[in-house]
Enzyme design. Structure first.
Site, short mmCIF file in Angstrom:
data_model
loop_
_atom_site.label_atom_id
_atom_site.label_comp_id
_atom_site.label_asym_id
_atom_site.label_seq_id
_atom_site.Cartn_x
_atom_site.Cartn_y
_atom_site.Cartn_z
N ARG A 1 0.85 -1.19 0.00
CA ARG A 1 0.00 0.00 0.00
C ARG A 1 0.88 1.24 0.00
NH1 ARG A 1 -3.55 -2.36 4.05
NH2 ARG A 1 -5.56 -2.91 3.11
N ARG B 1 -4.02 -1.84 9.25
CA ARG B 1 -3.58 -1.41 7.92
C ARG B 1 -2.06 -1.22 7.96
NH1 ARG B 1 -7.32 0.54 4.41
NH2 ARG B 1 -5.81 1.91 3.42
N GLU C 1 -13.20 -5.64 7.53
CA GLU C 1 -13.03 -6.48 6.33
C GLU C 1 -11.79 -7.36 6.43
OE1 GLU C 1 -11.68 -5.99 1.70
OE2 GLU C 1 -12.71 -4.29 2.63
N SER D 1 -12.43 -10.06 0.50
CA SER D 1 -13.34 -9.47 -0.49
C SER D 1 -13.34 -10.39 -1.71
CB SER D 1 -12.87 -8.06 -0.86
OG SER D 1 -13.80 -7.45 -1.74
N ARG E 1 -4.44 -9.52 9.27
CA ARG E 1 -5.71 -9.29 9.98
C ARG E 1 -6.24 -10.57 10.60
NH1 ARG E 1 -9.40 -4.64 7.01
NH2 ARG E 1 -7.78 -3.03 7.02
#
Length: 227
Positions: free
Chosen positions: A26, A41, A113, A116, A178
């Site tokens: 990221r 994150r 989340e 996905s 996560r």
């Protein structure tokens, strides 16, 4: 999916299913100052990627199956989660249908989340020219050609059906960082120790509980004293 770029597959080969552990990056760890600390994150993380290449007729069913695979990972870990179907405004540009799996994090008191799963239809396949040749249509064409002879009594040679675009489905099952965070938070006991999920114990040498380092040190000292 790009492994098959420019190819024409037979429908009998579909669906194709793949899994890979991928490094992800990221540009920003947080969004406007949110989640700038901890494991929620991060700049770099690992993710188990699930990918399917299917026919247009079966892509919806394969999307449900792929999402179910990710759900089974959470269920095997016995983590509380929920499945959210995204509205059109939240679905990514390339996707036509998307589910988010959100795991419960006690520290923030909310679902976050963790996976996905998207059905991108023929969007990706169109860009990489990935097609398949339908088999059912080919069989029907052969039958029609045999039943309808051409002028002069000769039978028409059956034409092969035209290739059509494949559909691609992808999802994460699961984001490793996560998942670790969810396990630590949901399995932590009041004394700071963490119960190892039963499904992970064979990979932990049979360890059932992770004790805090300070508690381990005290236990070692007491054991030495008794000797």
């Amino acid at each position: 999916t790009n492994l098959y770029a420019g190819q024409i597959l037979d429908e009998a080969e579909l669906p194709l299913s793949f899994v890979a552990l991928t490094p992800c990056f990221r540009a920003e760890a947080g969004s406007y100052g949110r989640d700038t600390r901890g494991l929620i994150r991060t700049h770099q993380f690992a993710k188990v990627e699930l990918v399917k290449i299917s026919s247009a007729e079966t892509s919806d069913d394969e999307h449900e199956k792929l999402t179910r695979h990710a759900e089974q990972c959470l269920e095997a870990l016995q983590l509380p989660y929920r499945k959210v179907r995204l509205c059109s405004g939240d679905v990514g540009f390339s996707a036509r249908h998307c589910y988010d799996l959100e795991v419960w994090l006690p520290s923030t008191g909310e679902f976050r989340e963790i996976s996905s799963c998207s059905n991108t239809g023929d969007f990706q396949a169109r860009r990489m020219a990935l097609r398949y040749r339908p088999t059912e249509k080919a069989a029907a064409a052969d039958k029609d050609a045999a039943a309808a002879p051409a002028k002069g009594g000769k039978k028409k040679k059956a034409k092969k059906p035209k290739p059509v675009l494949c559909h691609t489905i992808n999802g994460s099952g699961l984001a490793v960082g996560r998942t670790l965070l969810a396990v630590l938070e949901n399995y932590q006991k009041p004394d700071g120790s963490v119960v190892v999920p039963e499904v992970l114990r064979p990979y932990m040498g049979g360890v059932e509980v992770l004790e805090p380092q300070a508690k381990k040190t005290i236990s070692t000292i007491n054991a030495c004293k008794t000797r």
